[in-house]
Scaffold this motif. Structure first.
Motif, mmCIF file in Angstrom:
data_model
loop_
_atom_site.group_PDB
_atom_site.id
_atom_site.type_symbol
_atom_site.label_atom_id
_atom_site.label_comp_id
_atom_site.label_asym_id
_atom_site.label_seq_id
_atom_site.Cartn_x
_atom_site.Cartn_y
_atom_site.Cartn_z
ATOM 1 N N ASP A 1 0.819 -1.211 0.000
ATOM 2 C CA ASP A 1 0.000 0.000 0.000
ATOM 3 C C ASP A 1 0.855 1.265 0.000
ATOM 4 O OD1 ASP A 1 1.041 -0.086 2.535
ATOM 5 O OD2 ASP A 1 -0.871 0.235 3.578
ATOM 6 N N ASN B 1 2.742 4.547 -1.260
ATOM 7 C CA ASN B 1 2.521 5.578 -2.274
ATOM 8 C C ASN B 1 3.867 5.921 -2.893
ATOM 9 O OD1 ASN B 1 1.661 7.681 -3.871
ATOM 10 N ND2 ASN B 1 1.364 9.122 -2.175
ATOM 11 N N THR B 2 4.147 5.360 -4.060
ATOM 12 C CA THR B 2 5.492 5.451 -4.634
ATOM 13 C C THR B 2 5.623 6.485 -5.743
ATOM 14 O OG1 THR B 2 4.917 3.576 -6.065
ATOM 15 C CG2 THR B 2 6.058 3.089 -4.013
ATOM 16 N N LYS B 3 4.531 7.135 -6.139
ATOM 17 C CA LYS B 3 4.560 8.266 -7.072
ATOM 18 C C LYS B 3 5.286 7.927 -8.373
ATOM 19 C CE LYS B 3 4.412 11.462 -3.162
ATOM 20 N NZ LYS B 3 5.098 12.549 -2.423
ATOM 21 N N SER B 4 5.014 6.728 -8.899
ATOM 22 C CA SER B 4 5.530 6.263 -10.198
ATOM 23 C C SER B 4 7.031 5.991 -10.199
ATOM 24 C CB SER B 4 5.207 7.266 -11.315
ATOM 25 O OG SER B 4 3.810 7.444 -11.457
ATOM 26 N N ASP C 1 8.145 4.951 -0.034
ATOM 27 C CA ASP C 1 7.077 5.885 0.304
ATOM 28 C C ASP C 1 7.728 7.021 1.084
ATOM 29 O OD1 ASP C 1 4.918 7.282 1.472
ATOM 30 O OD2 ASP C 1 3.636 5.498 1.341
ATOM 31 N N ASP D 1 6.593 9.830 2.142
ATOM 32 C CA ASP D 1 5.785 10.427 3.203
ATOM 33 C C ASP D 1 5.833 9.597 4.488
ATOM 34 O OD1 ASP D 1 5.028 12.456 1.436
ATOM 35 O OD2 ASP D 1 3.328 11.279 0.684
ATOM 36 N N ARG D 2 5.855 8.285 4.350
ATOM 37 C CA ARG D 2 5.856 7.401 5.520
ATOM 38 C C ARG D 2 7.259 6.949 5.921
ATOM 39 N NH1 ARG D 2 1.562 3.117 3.346
ATOM 40 N NH2 ARG D 2 2.087 1.994 5.277
ATOM 41 N N ASP E 1 1.731 1.867 -8.803
ATOM 42 C CA ASP E 1 2.252 2.333 -7.526
ATOM 43 C C ASP E 1 2.066 1.263 -6.456
ATOM 44 O OD1 ASP E 1 3.021 4.698 -8.596
ATOM 45 O OD2 ASP E 1 1.670 5.970 -7.425
ATOM 46 N N GLY E 2 3.109 1.085 -5.646
ATOM 47 C CA GLY E 2 3.062 0.100 -4.569
ATOM 48 C C GLY E 2 3.382 -1.312 -4.995
#
Length: 322
Positions: A46, A48-51, A96, A98-99, A118-119
């Protein structure tokens, strides 16, 4: 084993709860349905890898990849799968930001890999085509094996889910473990186990002290009775903290059975003195780089050398035996 498809099954385990997961994959021969097969192992998270995803360059530097994008020309997305596959020699990962979480998959052989969503990460573990794909080979990739039914491919993927710092440490060390897995020779013998290990010791530390965690003994090759070719490498680049610091290694008393009495630095190939190597000067967009003769430090006992991030240094060492 867990059947993931008609052609792929996985067995996974972890020795301790905090260690990476080991996935053992096995692809059976493709069914006879007149169609070629590309068998992949896909991991879905899950994150969020932003492509973006990252693949290694020959097991050393990591290269950022962006899905459906090329940095130097406008990408025409006519091959959404093929156009986003890249060589993966030893590792591929997604992050990710952000995390602060990174998911890494280590492979035990060179494979093609990608992140098509993504992911997700995927690695192609087997490919069999029945017709030429018009890509220059001039023949199908149709290896039938000993049975005539097709090849059976087995291998290992190691998955790491951790923060950026721990992932950086793990994937370098595990990469070496996968590449340098021990080999198990078998030979008949009339000796008992006790007599065998007494005559042929099964292991030896070899070194008097442990090398720094970021340093790897890359080559120790005997040239003749008193000379050895020695290569040491720094495994971490400047942007992979916390092991991206310089490290010192003292050669004189490093080995258990021999003492280094002389060390001469060579070029990376080991066939020329470093002091004799001249580099070309290059003009780049940012600054002038390279060129000239690299300064050569004078090595004297105890032969302490410094390795900078990602540096490989090669030496011809002269030894005496204890």
């Amino acid at each position: 084993p867990h059947p993931f498809s008609l052609s792929l099954s996985l067995l996974f385990h972890s020795f301790l709860s905090h260690l990476p997961l080991h996935f053992l994959h096995r692809s059976s021969p493709s069914p006879r349905d007149g169609l070629g097969k590309e068998i992949i192992s896909r991991f879905t998270t899950d994150l969020n890898t932003k492509s973006k995803f990252y693949t290694d360059s020959n097991g050393r530097q990591m290269l950022e990849r962006v899905r459906n994008y090329r940095p130097t020309w406008k990408y025409n997305n006519t091959e959404p799968v093929t156009g986003n596959y890249y060589p993966v020699d030893s590792r591929i990962f997604i992050k990710d930001e952000d995390r602060g979480v990174q998911f890494t998959v280590m492979n035990d052989r060179a494979q093609g890999g990608s992140s098509l969503n993504d992911g997700q990460l995927e690695l192609m573990v087997h490919r069999r085509t029945l017709y030429d794909d018009s890509r220059g080979v001039g023949e199908p990739l149709n290896e039938t094996g000993q049975t005539g039914e097709g090849l059976i491919i087995t291998g290992v993927h190691v998955a790491i889910l951790d923060n950026f710092v721990n992932s950086t440490i793990y994937h370098r060390i595990i990469g070496e473990d996968l590449m340098l897995r021990p080999q198990y020779p078998i030979t008949p013998s009339n000796l008992s186990y006790a007599d065998w290990i007494s005559k042929y010791p099964p292991y030896s530390d070899g070194l008097t002290v442990e090398l720094p965690l970021n340093i790897h003994l890359l080559t120790l090759e005997r040239l003749d009775h008193t000379h050895h070719l020695l290569r040491l490498e720094h495994q971490y680049p400047i942007d992979e903290a916390p092991l991206n610091t310089t490290a010192n290694v003292t050669l004189e008393e490093l080995f258990q059975e021999m003492k280094v009495v002389e060390a001469v630095e060579l070029g990376l190939g080991g066939n020329a003195l470093l002091s004799d190597i001249h580099r070309l000067h290059w003009n780049t967009a940012s600054s002038r780089t390279g060129g000239g003769r690299r300064p050569t430090e004078k090595l004297s006992p105890p032969f302490t050398i410094v390795l900078k991030p990602m540096e490989i240094r090669t030496f011809n060492i002269t030894v005496t035996y204890y």
